[in-house]
Each structure stands twice: as structure tokens, then as C-alpha cells.
Scaffold this active site. Structure first.
Site, PDB file in Angstrom:
ATOM      1  N   TRP A 254       0.813  -1.225   0.000  1.00  0.00           N
ATOM      2  CA  TRP A 254       0.000   0.000   0.000  1.00  0.00           C
ATOM      3  C   TRP A 254       0.841   1.266   0.000  1.00  0.00           C
ATOM      4  O   TRP A 254       0.294   2.367   0.126  1.00  0.00           O
ATOM      5  CB  TRP A 254      -0.958   0.002   1.204  1.00  0.00           C
ATOM      6  CG  TRP A 254      -0.371   0.394   2.524  1.00  0.00           C
ATOM      7  CD1 TRP A 254       0.837   0.020   3.038  1.00  0.00           C
ATOM      8  CD2 TRP A 254      -0.977   1.247   3.507  1.00  0.00           C
ATOM      9  NE1 TRP A 254       1.019   0.568   4.290  1.00  0.00           N
ATOM     10  CE2 TRP A 254      -0.079   1.329   4.604  1.00  0.00           C
ATOM     11  CE3 TRP A 254      -2.180   1.938   3.584  1.00  0.00           C
ATOM     12  CZ2 TRP A 254      -0.356   2.070   5.749  1.00  0.00           C
ATOM     13  CZ3 TRP A 254      -2.455   2.677   4.722  1.00  0.00           C
ATOM     14  CH2 TRP A 254      -1.556   2.744   5.782  1.00  0.00           C
ATOM     15  N   ASP A 255       2.153   1.138  -0.154  1.00  0.00           N
ATOM     16  CA  ASP A 255       3.027   2.305  -0.074  1.00  0.00           C
ATOM     17  C   ASP A 255       2.718   3.354  -1.141  1.00  0.00           C
ATOM     18  O   ASP A 255       3.149   4.500  -1.024  1.00  0.00           O
ATOM     19  CB  ASP A 255       4.489   1.855  -0.183  1.00  0.00           C
ATOM     20  CG  ASP A 255       4.878   0.938   0.955  1.00  0.00           C
ATOM     21  OD1 ASP A 255       5.656   1.341   1.817  1.00  0.00           O
ATOM     22  OD2 ASP A 255       4.374  -0.205   0.988  1.00  0.00           O
ATOM     23  N   GLU A 393      -1.330  -2.946  12.658  1.00  0.00           N
ATOM     24  CA  GLU A 393      -0.678  -4.251  12.496  1.00  0.00           C
ATOM     25  C   GLU A 393      -0.290  -4.930  13.805  1.00  0.00           C
ATOM     26  O   GLU A 393       0.002  -6.123  13.809  1.00  0.00           O
ATOM     27  CB  GLU A 393       0.539  -4.177  11.572  1.00  0.00           C
ATOM     28  CG  GLU A 393       0.180  -3.847  10.140  1.00  0.00           C
ATOM     29  CD  GLU A 393       1.364  -3.957   9.192  1.00  0.00           C
ATOM     30  OE1 GLU A 393       2.511  -4.072   9.661  1.00  0.00           O
ATOM     31  OE2 GLU A 393       1.133  -3.937   7.972  1.00  0.00           O
ATOM     32  N   LYS A 513       2.000   0.053  16.297  1.00  0.00           N
ATOM     33  CA  LYS A 513       3.240   0.004  15.518  1.00  0.00           C
ATOM     34  C   LYS A 513       3.418   1.295  14.730  1.00  0.00           C
ATOM     35  O   LYS A 513       4.512   1.835  14.602  1.00  0.00           O
ATOM     36  CB  LYS A 513       3.211  -1.193  14.567  1.00  0.00           C
ATOM     37  CG  LYS A 513       4.366  -1.249  13.574  1.00  0.00           C
ATOM     38  CD  LYS A 513       4.177  -2.382  12.584  1.00  0.00           C
ATOM     39  CE  LYS A 513       5.241  -2.390  11.510  1.00  0.00           C
ATOM     40  NZ  LYS A 513       5.026  -3.432  10.494  1.00  0.00           N
ATOM     41  N   GLN A 514       2.313   1.786  14.169  1.00  0.00           N
ATOM     42  CA  GLN A 514       2.352   2.970  13.306  1.00  0.00           C
ATOM     43  C   GLN A 514       0.980   3.628  13.326  1.00  0.00           C
ATOM     44  O   GLN A 514       0.052   3.129  13.954  1.00  0.00           O
ATOM     45  CB  GLN A 514       2.727   2.563  11.887  1.00  0.00           C
ATOM     46  CG  GLN A 514       1.790   1.542  11.267  1.00  0.00           C
ATOM     47  CD  GLN A 514       2.303   0.975   9.965  1.00  0.00           C
ATOM     48  OE1 GLN A 514       3.176   1.537   9.330  1.00  0.00           O
ATOM     49  NE2 GLN A 514       1.769  -0.167   9.562  1.00  0.00           N
TER      50      GLN A 514
END
Length: 696
Positions: A254-255, A393, A513-514
């Protein structure tokens, strides 16, 4: 010493060494991958014996025995991907090697031409051939005197069976190398191509740190190597680690959502090509949705070459050495990222042909998938989405639960509501003939459109204590003393691996995580987000935004390089010092390998592109929405001036921003004026004219 000349796209290596007898030798190499002729690469080597005379043995080879072993945790997997088809020589100067990939049977051919020079004059040494399975080379032994220079020029042509306008890969490589110029001419044309790219893509930042502009342009350099103008005609996606690393094994994820904003405003033809890569795999996504019991198209979290799901089902924890289940295939939000990318490309370019032929169809099928996955809950009179994973995630399931997945991830639910709305807009904005054809071909009924509109207005978003809840039940999770873990382990970016190595699980804790919920504040302006929540029947004001941002900023360990970029963005207008420090960390992600050993597995292309995007869209405040290019500049205290060029609806616009003014100059002729929005007012910018706005 290694030097990367980003302006001209060439890498120089200088070495001076001595052997056990004290003989000193200087070596200088220059290498390039041609931006002018995409099938050619060049290597120029100069060797000078400083204090000795004698003979030098030169070996110039093509090696097809390479294996993918740079990522330690992948070494247990099959790393041999090539089989030799043939190898040989052609005349005195040329060697060639042809291999085939073992799974997809793509044939790849290389042909190399090696020439030697003494003090700049051509020489013709005797050559002997070295052959091994998957390997062919030429050995030359050349006499040299103290202080003389020995030059070796190696030009290589590479073709694959997927290249266009060729008869066959080996024939193509041999023909290309026979007509190839020498290194000097190859470099001259290559440098001109890079210079033209920099005219469109350079960003000038007058800031407190001189290295900031250099780091930003390094990131642009990596992006332009991966998403090259030469890839426009190819069926390729963007791998998260670019083309120079083996992590994620080249899978497409998905970047793009972090990369496309830069390309949209600079090189939109590349974005269009990369979106077509997704469109060509739409049939596979439709099949995947049917297999899972849904309608529409379900795109894979990690896409293989034909659009199949390649997400791993087991993951090696390098801290414990144990393999554990991996549920990241439940990150269905990849389809929402694709929908966002389609719509943003259209907003910037106004490319109605793309929307009519490809974009609207993708939006419709992604909308269909989510409409079929959403479940109506009579008790709350809203639609829910269950059994998925969000961008975070860390949270794969509820503590103690047997099955994987969490319910009502706020980011996913809001993006679903937005996507359903954009699919309806796209259908309505198509020209009548295309509108009619799309509805007929895809069997779109009025009842289906009415359902999408209803779901978009009645999607459930969880809240707790005036904060957007990451997912249902998040508020019941335990707090984790991240400071204590920081003291114990120093690096806690991957708290999930640490906890599992301790026999625990991140599913139990309020940690991330993010960015997850905060991705919404990254993708949408506060005005657009307020409007979106209001449409769903929720309030989203500055107080809720601020409390939500603060809440998750304290609980995120930045286990992904993308996380710092998102947090730097969402904090830019509320905690400038922290935002700036996170931005600087993001700039150093790969330069300093801040995650401690991941950069050698490949650069983090999404994070690189996002640092540039922060400058052009966050600090400059650019937003393309509703036929208007909006500006809301907010320079950090450490930045005095910005200057860059963008492309918007066929206008080349020079953007200059300082503390007091925003200056826009259209460098274009013979196109319609564009609309510029600033502080709630809309003005026209005509081709060839300028617009100056007072920021005070």
C-alpha cells in the site's frame, strides 16, 4: 570514498590500497544505469599503479548465479531464481548470457562489451574465455608501468522477454550493445535526462539545517530511479523497498498512498501507469472477492505479479527465533488506498479519459466489495465491518480470542464511507455515453447506488471519552509502560516482537506500531474530515481532533518508517517542535538506518516519498479538491523559504513561499485558467500569469 552525484545520476568510487609488498594502487570507478537508454548500463574503471610496474589481470564477466540472500530471515527460503539458457561470445569484445526465471519463465539476456585503454589510447590485449554454468567472462592480462593509467570500459545491454518492440531478448541485447556509444557519450545523454527531471522535481528548502535539501533530493533520486519515466510503458508497480533491496521480495503493497502525491503533482503520467497496473489485476481481485463470499473486487494486501495474494501466513520473529501465525492478509484497507489514489490522481489531473475508461470501474468494484462486507446492526441502526486488521498491524485479534481480526477499525470504516461517496461521484461525473456504458456493463442498479449512499451516511465509527476509538474494544485494553520497556531494550520500535519473545502479545495493550486512526488526519484536511464525519452523523471538531492526535501519539512506538512521517504531518499545526523532530528522524530513516539494520534490505520508498510530500503538501498546504487547488502554507520555524514546481491540470506552476507571501507563477500557455483557493476565497490563475498572496 563513494560519491553519488544526484544531479547527473552517477556513482563514483575511489580506492587507494597497498599489498603486502608495499605496492600502492589507485582505483576510480564511475557507474550509471542510463536514464536516457533504459536498456543500457555502464561501468568505467581507471587503475593507476602508484609505485610499481608489472602486469594486471582483468576479469569482465556476466554472472547469472546470483541468489537472494541479503535478508537474513529469508535465507531458509528458496533463493535461486534463475536457470541458464545459454552463454557465449560474439566477436572479440562481446560476451553474452541468457537466463530464465524458474517460476514465471521470463527470459533475461545481458550482452557486455569490454574495451581497454592505456593512458587514454585504445589497446587490444589477448582475451581468454571463462565459462561456468550460469557464468561467462573474459580474462585479459595487461602490462602497465608506474604512473600509467589503465582504463576499462564495460557497457552492458539488458533485455527481458517482457520488453516491447523486440524479436527476442538475446537478439535485442546483442543488437543494442553493438550500436551503443562509448561511456562518455552514454554519460552525457544520461546526465541530460537527469537534468531535465530535476528541472521538474527539484525542491529548494532554505532551512536551519543545510543537509535537509540534500536529504530530500536523495529521496527524490531514489523515487525517480524506481518509478522512472521509462516505466510508463511497462506493466509494473512500486515495491516498498524500491529496486535495490530484497525485503518483501518485490511484492506490491500500500506504499503507493504515500508515493503518489509527489508523482501526481510532478509526473502524473507515471501515476496513471501505476494505477493501470492495478486495473489490469482487477479481474483477479474480483475472483478473490467471490472466493471469499463477497461482491466487487478484493485487492491483495501483498500482490504477486498477477495480482494474487502473497501475504505470508507465518512470520519469523527474529528475537525469539520462532515462527508465529501472520494474519496481515486481513488488511483489506489496501482496496481503500487504491480508491484514494484513483480519486486523488483525478483531482490533480482532471483526466476524465482515465476516469471514464478505468478509474470509475475500479471505484465501483471496490465500493461493491465494502458494501457487501458491511453488516447492518439494527441495535445501533448503523453498518459495521468485522474481522479485519487496520494499518496498526500490532492488533491481529482480541485478547484470548480463537479467530483473527478485530471489529470496526475506525480508519477502515471512515475510508469505506468516503470511498462509497467517491464511487457515486465518479459515476455521476462521467460523460453521458460513458455513464450509460458503465452502468450497463457492470449491471449497476439504482437500488445499489441508493444502498451505497445509505451505508456512507450510516457507517459506524467507535468513540470513547471524546476520542475516535481505533477499533471496538480498544478502550478496554491494558496500558503498557513503554518507558520501562525503553529502558530495558533501548530500541522498542518492534514491541510486538519483544512482547512475543517474552511470551506475551501486543493484542492485550493500547500500543501501535504505526499510525492507524491518525492516517485519517494525514489523508484529509480538517475541513474535509469534519464534512465526512458530519455526513455520517458524527461531530469532528478541533477538540476531538486534538484529543485523538495526542492520545495515539503517546501510544505509538514507530515500528514503521512511515509512522514518523504521518505523525510529523498531523502534529505540524499543534506541536511544531515535536513535528519537526519527527520530520528530521524520517529524513534520517535510511541515511542513518535508524531502525538498526533494515536499510541494507532495501530503502523505505514510501517514507522517502512522504518526507518530500510533507514539504510540498503539508508545509505548503496544497490540497486538490473540488476543481480547486487550495493553499494553506504553514512553514516550520526552521524553514525560511520553499521553492518548487508542480503540475496541475496542464499548468506548470512555480510555487514560492516565505514567511510573508505565497507566489504562484503559471509557466504554461494555451490552456484554461485554474482555480486557486486561499483562506476560503477562490481566484483564477491564467496561463502565463502570476498570483501573489499575503500570508499575514
Amino acid at each position: 570514498r563513494q560519491e553519488l552525484d544526484m544531479l547527473n545520476g552517477i556513482l563514483t568510487r575511489k580506492v587507494k590500497f597497498a599489498d603486502r609488498q608495499g605496492r600502492q594502487t589507485q582505483l576510480r570507478q564511475r557507474r550509471l544505469v542510463s536514464m536516457d537508454s533504459p536498456n543500457l548500463v555502464g561501468l568505467e574503471t581507471t587503475i593507476i599503479p602508484v609505485n610499481w610496474s608489472g602486469r594486471i589481470q582483468i576479469l569482465s564477466a556476466l554472472d547469472g548465479r546470483v541468489s537472494n540472500t541479503l535478508v537474513e530471515r529469508y535465507r531458509q527460503l528458496n533463493n535461486e531464481h534463475l536457470e541458464q539458457v545459454g552463454a557465449g561470445t560474439s566477436g572479440e569484445e562481446l560476451i553474452w548470457l541468457q537466463v530464465e526465471t524458474v517460476q514465471s519463465h521470463i527470459r533475461i539476456a545481458e550482452a557486455a562489451r569490454t574495451r581497454a585503454f592505456r593512458d587514454g589510447r585504445p589497446i587490444h590485449p589477448r582475451r581468454s574465455i571463462v565459462r561456468k554454468l550460469g557464468y561467462v567472462g573474459q580474462e585479459m592480462e595487461i602490462p602497465i608501468k608506474e604512473g600509467q593509467s589503465l582504463g576499462i570500459e564495460k557497457i552492458v545491454a539488458i533485455y527481458s522477454s517482457r520488453d516491447r518492440a523486440i524479436s527476442e531478448s538475446l537478439i535485442g541485447a546483442l543488437e543494442e550493445i553493438r550500436r551503443a556509444d562509448d561511456f562518455a557519450e552514454l554519460y552525457k545523454r544520461h546526465a541530460r535526462s537527469w537534468n531535465r527531471l530535476w528541472e521538474r522535481c527539484n525542491i529548494e528548502v532554505a532551512a536551519s539545517h543545510d543537509w535537509i535539501s540534500q536529504a530530500l533530493n536523495l529521496h527524490i533520486f531514489h523515487l525517480l530511479q524506481t518509478a522512472s519515466t521509462h516505466s510508463v510503458d511497462l506493466d509494473v508497480g512500486i515495491p516498498p523497498r524500491g529496486l535495490n533491496g530484497e525485503a518483501y521480495r518485490g511484492l506490491i503493497m500500500w506504499d503507493e498512498i504515500f508515493i503518489f502525491p509527489f508523482l501526481n503533482l510532478r509526473l502524473p503520467d507515471i501515476t496513471r501507469s501505476l494505477l493501470l497496473y492495478r486495473y489490469r489485476r482487477l479481474h483477479r481481485a474480483r475472483w478473490a472477492a467471490r472466493q471469499a463470499g463477497y461482491e466487487g473486487a478484493m485487492f491483495p494486501w501483498q500482490s504477486g505479479s498477477d495480482g494474487r495474494e502473497e501475504g505470508q501466513t507465518w512470520h519469523l520473529n527474529p528475537m525469539s527465533g520462532c515462527w508465529i501465525p501472520d494474519h496481515t492478509q486481513l488488511e483489506r484497507h489496501i482496496g481503500l488506498a487504491i480508491a484514494y489514489n484513483v480519486w486523488q490522481y483525478y483531482q490533480v489531473t482532471g483526466d476524465l479519459d482515465f476516469m471514464s475508461s478505468y478509474g470509475a470501474e475500479m471505484l465501483v468494484e471496490i465500493a461493491r466489495f465494502w458494501a457487501s462486507k458491511a453488516q447492518y446492526n439494527e441495535c445501533i441502526d448503523r453498518y459495521e465491518i468485522r474481522g479485519i486488521m487496520g494499518p496498526d498491524e500490532f492488533h491481529e485479534k482480541y485478547p484470548g480470542a480463537e479467530g483473527a481480526g478485530i471489529d470496526n477499525n475506525a480508519y477502515t470504516n471512515v475510508m469505506v464511507a468516503w470511498t462509497l461517496g467517491r464511487a457515486l461521484d465518479a459515476i455521476q461525473q462521467l460523460p453521458l455515453e460513458h455513464h450509460r456504458d458503465l452502468r450497463e456493463v457492470l449491471h449497476i442498479r439504482d437500488e445499489e447506488l441508493a444502498l451505497w449512499d445509505h451505508i456512507s451516511r450510516r457507517m459506524y465509527v467507535p468513540f470513547h471519552d471524546g476520542i475516535v476509538n481505533q477499533f471496538d474494544g480498544y478502550e478496554r485494553l491494558e496500558e503498557l509502560d513503554m518507558a520501562a520497556y525503553g529502558r530495558k531494550y533501548c530500541n522498542i520500535h518492534r514491541l510486538d516482537r519483544i512482547l512475543r519473545a517474552e511470551g506475551d502479545t501486543p493484542d492485550r495493550y493500547k500500543i501501535s506500531k504505526q499510525a492507524d486512526v491518525l492516517m485519517l488526519f494525514y489523508l484529509f484536511s480538517s475541513d474535509e474530515l469534519s464534512e465526512l464525519f458530519s455526513k455520517m452523523g458524527y461531530r469532528m471538531d478541533q477538540d476531538i481532533m486534538s484529543r485523538t492526535i495526542d492520545y495515539y501519539a503517546e501510544r505509538t512506538c514507530h515500528g514503521s518508517t512511515l509512522s514518523r512521517v504521518v505523525h510529523a504531518w498531523v502534529l505540524s499545526r499543534r506541536d511544531r517542535e515535536l513535528s519537526w523532530n519527527l520530520f528530521l528522524e524520517a529524513l534520517r530513516s535510511d541515511i542513518s538506518d535508524i531502525q538498526g539494520g533494515t536499510t541494507h534490505e532495501g530503502i523505505h520508498l514510501g517514507a522517502m516519498a512522504s518526507t518530500v510530500d510533507i514539504v510540498q503538501r503539508c508545509y505548503a498546504g496544497i490540497e486538490a479538491r473540488g476543481e480547486v487547488l487550495w493553499f494553506d502554507p504553514c512553514l516550520p520555524l526552521e524553514v525560511e523559504r520553499l521553492r518548487f514546481d508542480i503540475e496541475y491540470r496542464h499548468h506548470q506552476v512555480e510555487v514560492g513561499i516565505d514567511r510573508n507571501r505565497l507566489r504562484l507563477i503559471s509557466l504554461t500557455r494555451d490552456v484554461a485558467p485554474i482555480k486557486i483557493g486561499f483562506k476560503g476565497k477562490i481566484q483564477e490563475l491564467s496561463p502565463g500569469s502570476a498570483l501573489e498572496l499575503d500570508l499575514n
